[in-house]
Design a protein around this motif. Structure first.
Motif, mmCIF file in Angstrom:
data_model
loop_
_atom_site.group_PDB
_atom_site.id
_atom_site.type_symbol
_atom_site.label_atom_id
_atom_site.label_comp_id
_atom_site.label_asym_id
_atom_site.label_seq_id
_atom_site.Cartn_x
_atom_site.Cartn_y
_atom_site.Cartn_z
ATOM 1 N N ASP A 150 -28.341 -17.902 -29.694
ATOM 2 C CA ASP A 150 -27.183 -18.505 -30.917
ATOM 3 C C ASP A 150 -27.107 -17.614 -31.518
ATOM 4 N N LEU A 151 -28.785 -17.590 -32.446
ATOM 5 C CA LEU A 151 -28.804 -16.797 -34.113
ATOM 6 C C LEU A 151 -27.500 -15.645 -33.935
ATOM 7 N N LYS A 152 -28.135 -14.360 -33.363
ATOM 8 C CA LYS A 152 -28.291 -13.591 -32.537
ATOM 9 C C LYS A 152 -27.092 -13.507 -32.090
ATOM 10 N N THR A 153 -26.471 -13.657 -31.742
ATOM 11 C CA THR A 153 -24.650 -14.522 -30.200
ATOM 12 C C THR A 153 -23.528 -14.489 -31.721
ATOM 13 N N PHE A 154 -23.567 -14.988 -32.783
ATOM 14 C CA PHE A 154 -22.974 -15.073 -33.859
ATOM 15 C C PHE A 154 -22.918 -14.468 -34.824
ATOM 16 N N SER A 155 -24.323 -13.517 -35.319
ATOM 17 C CA SER A 155 -24.557 -12.287 -36.028
ATOM 18 C C SER A 155 -23.560 -11.059 -35.601
ATOM 19 N N ALA A 156 -23.689 -11.064 -34.452
ATOM 20 C CA ALA A 156 -23.231 -10.197 -33.777
ATOM 21 C C ALA A 156 -21.761 -10.216 -33.202
ATOM 22 N N LEU A 157 -21.833 -11.450 -33.924
ATOM 23 C CA LEU A 157 -19.757 -11.631 -33.913
ATOM 24 C C LEU A 157 -19.009 -11.974 -34.934
ATOM 25 N N GLY A 158 -20.351 -11.107 -36.191
ATOM 26 C CA GLY A 158 -19.126 -11.586 -37.493
ATOM 27 C C GLY A 158 -19.266 -13.299 -38.489
ATOM 28 N N VAL A 159 -20.296 -13.809 -37.317
ATOM 29 C CA VAL A 159 -20.322 -15.910 -37.744
ATOM 30 C C VAL A 159 -21.601 -16.302 -38.682
ATOM 31 N N PHE A 160 -21.927 -16.694 -39.713
ATOM 32 C CA PHE A 160 -23.076 -16.819 -40.352
ATOM 33 C C PHE A 160 -23.313 -18.095 -39.773
ATOM 34 N N GLY A 161 -24.813 -17.590 -39.242
ATOM 35 C CA GLY A 161 -25.390 -18.802 -38.480
ATOM 36 C C GLY A 161 -26.250 -20.143 -39.412
ATOM 37 N N ALA A 162 -26.266 -21.033 -38.670
ATOM 38 C CA ALA A 162 -27.071 -22.587 -39.431
ATOM 39 C C ALA A 162 -28.319 -22.570 -38.175
ATOM 40 N N CYS A 164 -27.064 -19.393 -22.928
ATOM 41 C CA CYS A 164 -27.124 -19.632 -24.270
ATOM 42 C C CYS A 164 -25.499 -18.809 -25.054
ATOM 43 N N THR A 165 -25.548 -17.910 -24.211
ATOM 44 C CA THR A 165 -25.315 -16.684 -25.041
ATOM 45 C C THR A 165 -23.471 -16.788 -25.255
ATOM 46 N N LEU A 166 -23.706 -17.178 -23.968
ATOM 47 C CA LEU A 166 -22.001 -17.489 -24.073
ATOM 48 C C LEU A 166 -21.110 -18.746 -24.657
ATOM 49 N N SER A 167 -22.275 -19.421 -24.967
ATOM 50 C CA SER A 167 -21.670 -20.985 -25.799
ATOM 51 C C SER A 167 -21.376 -20.477 -27.203
ATOM 52 N N SER A 168 -22.353 -19.903 -27.140
ATOM 53 C CA SER A 168 -22.473 -19.970 -28.702
ATOM 54 C C SER A 168 -22.000 -18.971 -29.137
ATOM 55 N N ALA A 169 -21.196 -17.851 -27.668
ATOM 56 C CA ALA A 169 -20.309 -16.666 -28.735
ATOM 57 C C ALA A 169 -18.626 -17.075 -28.544
ATOM 58 N N ILE A 170 -18.809 -18.626 -27.944
ATOM 59 C CA ILE A 170 -17.347 -19.526 -28.104
ATOM 60 C C ILE A 170 -17.204 -19.830 -28.868
ATOM 61 N N ALA A 171 -18.310 -20.759 -29.217
ATOM 62 C CA ALA A 171 -18.545 -21.242 -30.819
ATOM 63 C C ALA A 171 -17.897 -20.858 -32.826
ATOM 64 N N ALA A 172 -18.461 -19.096 -31.652
ATOM 65 C CA ALA A 172 -18.451 -18.595 -33.323
ATOM 66 C C ALA A 172 -17.066 -18.108 -32.545
ATOM 67 N N GLY A 173 -16.198 -18.013 -31.356
ATOM 68 C CA GLY A 173 -14.999 -16.952 -31.663
ATOM 69 C C GLY A 173 -13.949 -18.661 -32.317
ATOM 70 N N LEU A 174 -14.574 -19.609 -31.473
ATOM 71 C CA LEU A 174 -13.871 -21.012 -32.615
ATOM 72 C C LEU A 174 -14.157 -21.056 -34.107
#
Length: 271
Positions: free
Chosen positions: A25-37, A218-228
């Motif tokens: 999840d954190l890798k995905t957030f970072s890859a898509l330009g979102v700060f992850g907690a 995990c990656t797909l759902s976190s990528a969706i969250a990053a988009g939102l």
């Protein structure tokens, strides 16, 4: 202070092998330009071949993590993954209801890629009743959808549509059923179904010949969250996430990680 940095929070289990869960999840957030907690719900002793042990984090400490993050960070979207016990689910649902948080992507993780079970049977009803109604989007695969509904696994697109409609009756704003397990699918097609209040979207994708698919859900759902978190609507967030995970799977064989189901390549655009 102006809030300009998109922030996404993952509530999930840790994968010591690095391919799924909090790490993915954190890798995905970072890859898509979102700060992850993150809020860690469980520790797993896991690699690409097996889940050897699970250590659940006490519900009270999960609550401490979640409240501490939300007291300080302006969280734009939340992704929820592995929650193995009823008390964990009830604790998280209670806090999210109290804070009126609605931009939630729920991935009902039940089984690891290795086949190891990650959700206790008694936790299914808690997940169905407590968290599913709070979600903006839930992202089950076909086996998970069947468990949530207490029915047989979908075997056709008509079955997928019927199950998506039944899942929407449980309260989420939208349902994304992942069709990778569909028995009638051709060998090179893997369509997902996004069902919203007044629209239905079939999202085709070519099957990719690789065994390195650990952490794809995990990656797909976190990528969706990053988009939102970045302000996309659900359809655009899902489409962008599908494109990202497809590219990550296509690039997965460039990684040499472990001897089982290896991870997708979260940083395929940079490495």
């Amino acid at each position: 202070m102006t809030h300009s940095t998109p922030i996404a929070l993952t509530i999930a289990g840790s994968d010591s092998g690095g391919g799924a869960g909090i790490q993915a999840d954190l890798k995905t957030f970072s890859a898509l330009g979102v700060f992850g907690a993150s809020v860690i719900t469980a520790l797993t002793a896991q690699n690409t071949r097996e889940v050897r042990a699970i250590h659940d984090v006490p519900a009270a400490f999960i609550a401490d993590q979640l409240n501490t993050v939300l007291d300080d960070l302006v969280v734009d979207a939340i992704k929820i993954g592995m929650l193995s016990r009823p008390e964990t689910i009830e604790t998280i649902a209670g806090i999210l209801r109290e804070r009126a948080i609605t931009n939630i992507v729920l991935d009902p993780v039940m089984v690891a890629k290795s086949g190891d079970k990650l959700l206790l049977d008694e936790a299914v009803s808690a997940l169905r009743n407590e968290l599913v109604p709070l979600a903006r989007l839930i992202t089950p695969n076909l086996p998970e959808a069947a468990v949530l509904l207490g029915t047989d696994e979908a075997e056709s697109r008509d079955d997928m549509r019927a199950q998506a409609q039944a899942l929407r009756q449980l309260g989420p704003q939208g349902v994304l059923i992942k069709g990778g397990h569909l028995s009638e699918s051709s060998s090179d097609d893997s369509a997902d179904l996004l069902l919203l209040d007044h629209s239905e979207h079939w999202l085709p994708a070519k099957r990719i010949a690789t065994r390195n698919t650990h952490g794809t859900g995990c990656t797909l759902s976190s990528a969706i969250a990053a988009g939102l978190a970045r302000g996309l609507d659900i359809v655009r967030a899902v489409e962008a996430a599908k494109a990202y995970i497809t590219d990550a799977i296509q690039a997965a064989d460039r990684l040499q990680v472990g001897s089982g189901h290896g991870p997708t390549h979260h940083f395929h655009r940079w490495w």
